[in-house]
Design a protein around this motif. Structure first.
Motif, PDB file in Angstrom:
ATOM      1  N   THR A   1      -2.252  -2.396 -13.586  1.00  0.00           N
ATOM      2  CA  THR A   1      -2.495  -1.021 -13.139  1.00  0.00           C
ATOM      3  C   THR A   1      -1.261  -0.162 -13.384  1.00  0.00           C
ATOM      4  OG1 THR A   1      -4.040  -1.756 -11.437  1.00  0.00           O
ATOM      5  CG2 THR A   1      -2.959   0.326 -11.050  1.00  0.00           C
ATOM      6  N   PRO A   2      -1.433   1.120 -13.699  1.00  0.00           N
ATOM      7  CA  PRO A   2      -0.267   2.004 -13.797  1.00  0.00           C
ATOM      8  C   PRO A   2       0.586   1.919 -12.538  1.00  0.00           C
ATOM      9  CG  PRO A   2      -2.227   3.137 -14.575  1.00  0.00           C
ATOM     10  CD  PRO A   2      -2.697   1.842 -13.999  1.00  0.00           C
ATOM     11  N   ASP A   3       1.880   1.780 -12.724  1.00  0.00           N
ATOM     12  CA  ASP A   3       2.773   1.518 -11.586  1.00  0.00           C
ATOM     13  C   ASP A   3       4.169   2.000 -11.953  1.00  0.00           C
ATOM     14  OD1 ASP A   3       4.320   0.439  -9.529  1.00  0.00           O
ATOM     15  OD2 ASP A   3       4.170  -1.613 -10.292  1.00  0.00           O
ATOM     16  N   HIS A   4       4.430   3.278 -11.694  1.00  0.00           N
ATOM     17  CA  HIS A   4       5.723   3.873 -12.005  1.00  0.00           C
ATOM     18  C   HIS A   4       6.821   3.143 -11.226  1.00  0.00           C
ATOM     19  CE1 HIS A   4       8.293   7.815 -12.120  1.00  0.00           C
ATOM     20  NE2 HIS A   4       8.821   6.845 -12.836  1.00  0.00           N
ATOM     21  N   GLY A   5       7.772   2.595 -11.956  1.00  0.00           N
ATOM     22  CA  GLY A   5       8.888   1.909 -11.322  1.00  0.00           C
ATOM     23  C   GLY A   5       8.706   0.413 -11.169  1.00  0.00           C
ATOM     24  N   LYS A   6       7.516  -0.087 -11.573  1.00  0.00           N
ATOM     25  CA  LYS A   6       7.242  -1.532 -11.455  1.00  0.00           C
ATOM     26  C   LYS A   6       7.488  -2.023 -10.031  1.00  0.00           C
ATOM     27  CE  LYS A   6      10.093  -2.386 -14.851  1.00  0.00           C
ATOM     28  NZ  LYS A   6      10.368  -0.987 -15.200  1.00  0.00           N
ATOM     29  N   LEU A   7       7.000  -1.277  -9.062  1.00  0.00           N
ATOM     30  CA  LEU A   7       7.206  -1.614  -7.652  1.00  0.00           C
ATOM     31  C   LEU A   7       6.092  -2.491  -7.092  1.00  0.00           C
ATOM     32  CD1 LEU A   7       8.335   1.917  -6.375  1.00  0.00           C
ATOM     33  CD2 LEU A   7       9.783  -0.069  -6.863  1.00  0.00           C
ATOM     34  N   PHE A   8       4.945  -2.519  -7.763  1.00  0.00           N
ATOM     35  CA  PHE A   8       3.767  -3.239  -7.254  1.00  0.00           C
ATOM     36  C   PHE A   8       3.537  -2.870  -5.785  1.00  0.00           C
ATOM     37  CE2 PHE A   8       6.169  -6.192 -10.143  1.00  0.00           C
ATOM     38  CZ  PHE A   8       5.445  -5.904 -11.286  1.00  0.00           C
ATOM     39  N   PRO A   9       3.325  -1.565  -5.501  1.00  0.00           N
ATOM     40  CA  PRO A   9       3.283  -1.105  -4.108  1.00  0.00           C
ATOM     41  C   PRO A   9       1.917  -1.294  -3.442  1.00  0.00           C
ATOM     42  CG  PRO A   9       3.046   0.760  -5.564  1.00  0.00           C
ATOM     43  CD  PRO A   9       3.208  -0.457  -6.441  1.00  0.00           C
ATOM     44  N   TRP A  10       1.429  -2.510  -3.473  1.00  0.00           N
ATOM     45  CA  TRP A  10       0.146  -2.855  -2.882  1.00  0.00           C
ATOM     46  C   TRP A  10       0.078  -4.374  -2.731  1.00  0.00           C
ATOM     47  CZ3 TRP A  10      -0.626  -5.411  -7.330  1.00  0.00           C
ATOM     48  CH2 TRP A  10      -0.280  -4.785  -8.545  1.00  0.00           C
ATOM     49  N   ARG A  11      -0.842  -4.806  -1.889  1.00  0.00           N
ATOM     50  CA  ARG A  11      -1.071  -6.245  -1.731  1.00  0.00           C
ATOM     51  C   ARG A  11      -2.557  -6.467  -1.463  1.00  0.00           C
ATOM     52  NH1 ARG A  11      -1.337  -7.696   3.794  1.00  0.00           N
ATOM     53  NH2 ARG A  11      -0.637  -6.073   5.244  1.00  0.00           N
ATOM     54  N   PHE A  12      -2.995  -7.715  -1.675  1.00  0.00           N
ATOM     55  CA  PHE A  12      -4.404  -8.059  -1.527  1.00  0.00           C
ATOM     56  C   PHE A  12      -4.609  -9.035  -0.379  1.00  0.00           C
ATOM     57  CE2 PHE A  12      -4.106  -7.783  -6.385  1.00  0.00           C
ATOM     58  CZ  PHE A  12      -4.427  -6.431  -6.403  1.00  0.00           C
ATOM     59  N   VAL A  13      -5.712  -8.874   0.329  1.00  0.00           N
ATOM     60  CA  VAL A  13      -6.164  -9.856   1.315  1.00  0.00           C
ATOM     61  C   VAL A  13      -7.592 -10.235   0.918  1.00  0.00           C
ATOM     62  CG1 VAL A  13      -6.596 -10.386   3.738  1.00  0.00           C
ATOM     63  CG2 VAL A  13      -4.754  -8.795   3.125  1.00  0.00           C
ATOM     64  N   VAL A  14      -7.777 -11.467   0.470  1.00  0.00           N
ATOM     65  CA  VAL A  14      -9.100 -11.938   0.042  1.00  0.00           C
ATOM     66  C   VAL A  14      -9.827 -12.472   1.270  1.00  0.00           C
ATOM     67  CG1 VAL A  14     -10.356 -13.508  -1.476  1.00  0.00           C
ATOM     68  CG2 VAL A  14      -8.185 -12.503  -2.240  1.00  0.00           C
ATOM     69  N   MET A  15     -10.988 -11.883   1.572  1.00  0.00           N
ATOM     70  CA  MET A  15     -11.685 -12.181   2.813  1.00  0.00           C
ATOM     71  C   MET A  15     -13.056 -12.792   2.525  1.00  0.00           C
ATOM     72  SD  MET A  15     -10.751  -8.627   4.806  1.00  0.00           S
ATOM     73  CE  MET A  15     -11.152  -9.283   6.423  1.00  0.00           C
ATOM     74  N   GLY A  16     -13.226 -14.017   3.016  1.00  0.00           N
ATOM     75  CA  GLY A  16     -14.510 -14.693   2.900  1.00  0.00           C
ATOM     76  C   GLY A  16     -15.421 -14.342   4.070  1.00  0.00           C
ATOM     77  N   ALA A  17     -16.560 -15.014   4.142  1.00  0.00           N
ATOM     78  CA  ALA A  17     -17.576 -14.687   5.149  1.00  0.00           C
ATOM     79  C   ALA A  17     -17.077 -14.905   6.569  1.00  0.00           C
ATOM     80  CB  ALA A  17     -18.829 -15.516   4.890  1.00  0.00           C
ATOM     81  N   GLN A  18     -16.362 -15.996   6.799  1.00  0.00           N
ATOM     82  CA  GLN A  18     -15.926 -16.310   8.162  1.00  0.00           C
ATOM     83  C   GLN A  18     -14.930 -15.278   8.689  1.00  0.00           C
ATOM     84  OE1 GLN A  18     -14.513 -20.341   8.842  1.00  0.00           O
ATOM     85  NE2 GLN A  18     -13.342 -19.713  10.639  1.00  0.00           N
ATOM     86  N   SER A  19     -13.926 -14.959   7.903  1.00  0.00           N
ATOM     87  CA  SER A  19     -12.909 -14.006   8.374  1.00  0.00           C
ATOM     88  C   SER A  19     -13.513 -12.625   8.612  1.00  0.00           C
ATOM     89  CB  SER A  19     -11.745 -13.925   7.381  1.00  0.00           C
ATOM     90  OG  SER A  19     -12.181 -13.409   6.134  1.00  0.00           O
ATOM     91  N   ARG A  20     -14.492 -12.245   7.805  1.00  0.00           N
ATOM     92  CA  ARG A  20     -15.103 -10.932   7.980  1.00  0.00           C
ATOM     93  C   ARG A  20     -16.047 -10.896   9.186  1.00  0.00           C
ATOM     94  NH1 ARG A  20     -18.190 -10.013   3.697  1.00  0.00           N
ATOM     95  NH2 ARG A  20     -17.733 -11.984   2.678  1.00  0.00           N
ATOM     96  N   ALA A  21     -16.726 -12.005   9.436  1.00  0.00           N
ATOM     97  CA  ALA A  21     -17.572 -12.068  10.631  1.00  0.00           C
ATOM     98  C   ALA A  21     -16.719 -11.967  11.890  1.00  0.00           C
ATOM     99  CB  ALA A  21     -18.378 -13.361  10.625  1.00  0.00           C
ATOM    100  N   GLU A  22     -15.584 -12.656  11.881  1.00  0.00           N
ATOM    101  CA  GLU A  22     -14.674 -12.593  13.027  1.00  0.00           C
ATOM    102  C   GLU A  22     -14.095 -11.192  13.183  1.00  0.00           C
ATOM    103  OE1 GLU A  22     -11.894 -15.645  12.074  1.00  0.00           O
ATOM    104  OE2 GLU A  22     -13.227 -17.289  12.696  1.00  0.00           O
ATOM    105  N   LEU A  23     -13.780 -10.551  12.066  1.00  0.00           N
ATOM    106  CA  LEU A  23     -13.241  -9.190  12.109  1.00  0.00           C
ATOM    107  C   LEU A  23     -14.277  -8.219  12.662  1.00  0.00           C
ATOM    108  CD1 LEU A  23     -11.100  -7.051  11.454  1.00  0.00           C
ATOM    109  CD2 LEU A  23     -12.014  -6.994   9.110  1.00  0.00           C
TER     110      LEU A  23
END
Length: 200
Positions: free
Chosen positions: A54-76
Motif C-alpha cells: 500500500t502507498p506509505d509515505h516514509g515507509k512507516l507501516f502505520p497500521w496493524r491487523f487483527v485477524v478475527m475468527g468466529a469465536q473471538s467475534r462472538a465473544e466481542l
C-alpha cells in the motif's frame, strides 16, 4: 530516499482487461450476507500480504491487523451488547452487531500513526485507509466477497478498549470476508462530470 532503501526492480504496469473488468463492477458486499466457506489460513496470509502493498509515505507501516475468527467475534459481540444499549439508537446498535458475527472472517485494521514524524498524521491515516481497500481487492482476487465497515463500536471509547485499540490509535475498518449466495445489487455512482475538473 537513498539507493540503499530500494530493492529489486519490479515489473512495469501493463494493460489488464481483467483488472479493468473487476474495478468496473467493484461493490462492497452486505456484511450480514457473507457466509462460509471463508479463506484458508494460507489464503488469509496472502490477503494480508497483498493488502500491505500500500502507498506509505516514509515507509512507516502505520497500521496493524487483527485477524478475527468466529469465536473471538462472538465473544466481542456479547461484550458489546451492554454498550449497545447506551447508544443513541439501541435497537440499531444491537442489530449491526450481526455484521461482526455473520461472516466467516473479519480483519480489523487499526491505524497506528507516528506522532511528531515529518510525514503528517493525515497521510499516515490515508495509508491505513488504502490498506483497507487493498484487502478488499485481495479478497476479491481470491474469489471472496468483502465488506469494509466501521459502525458505532469503532468509535465508542469502551468498545475500543474491548478491541484492544490503544490511545493514539483508531479503527480504520473491519474487513469482513466470505461468500455471497446472490450477487450484490448495484448502487448509485457519482456523475463524473460533477466530480472532475480538467486543466490543460
Amino acid at each position: 530516499m537513498s539507493d540503499d532503501d530500494l530493492g529489486q526492480a519490479l515489473p512495469l504496469p501493463v494493460p489488464s482487461a481483467e483488472m479493468q473488468a473487476r474495478l468496473t463492477v467493484r461493490r462492497s458486499a452486505p456484511a450480514q450476507a457473507l457466509t462460509g466457506p471463508g479463506p484458508s489460513p494460507a489464503e488469509i496470509g496472502r490477503i494480508l500480504e497483498l493488502g500491505a502493498r500500500t502507498p506509505d509515505h516514509g515507509k512507516l507501516f502505520p497500521w496493524r491487523f487483527v485477524v478475527m475468527g468466529a469465536q473471538s467475534r462472538a465473544e466481542l459481540a456479547a461484550a458489546l451488547l451492554p454498550l449497545a444499549d447506551r447508544q443513541a439508537d439501541p435497537g440499531k446498535a444491537r442489530k449491526v452487531l450481526s455484521k461482526l458475527t455473520a461472516p466467516p472472517l473479519s480483519i480489523l485494521v487499526v491505524s497506528t500513526p507516528v506522532e511528531g514524524h515529518k510525514v503528517p498524521v493525515w497521510e499516515q491515516q490515508l495509508s491505513a485507509g488504502a490498506v483497507c481497500m487493498n484487502l478488499e481487492h485481495a479478497a476479491n482476487a481470491l474469489g471472496y466477497a468483502a465488506s469494509w465497515i466501521t459502525d458505532w463500536y469503532s468509535y465508542d471509547p469502551q468498545a475500543l478498549a474491548l478491541l484492544g485499540v490503544a490511545e493514539g490509535e483508531q479503527v480504520a475498518g473491519f474487513i469482513h470476508v466470505g461468500m455471497l449466495a446472490e450477487p450484490p445489487l448495484e448502487r448509485p455512482r457519482p456523475d463524473m462530470a460533477q466530480k472532475v475538473v480538467w486543466r490543460p
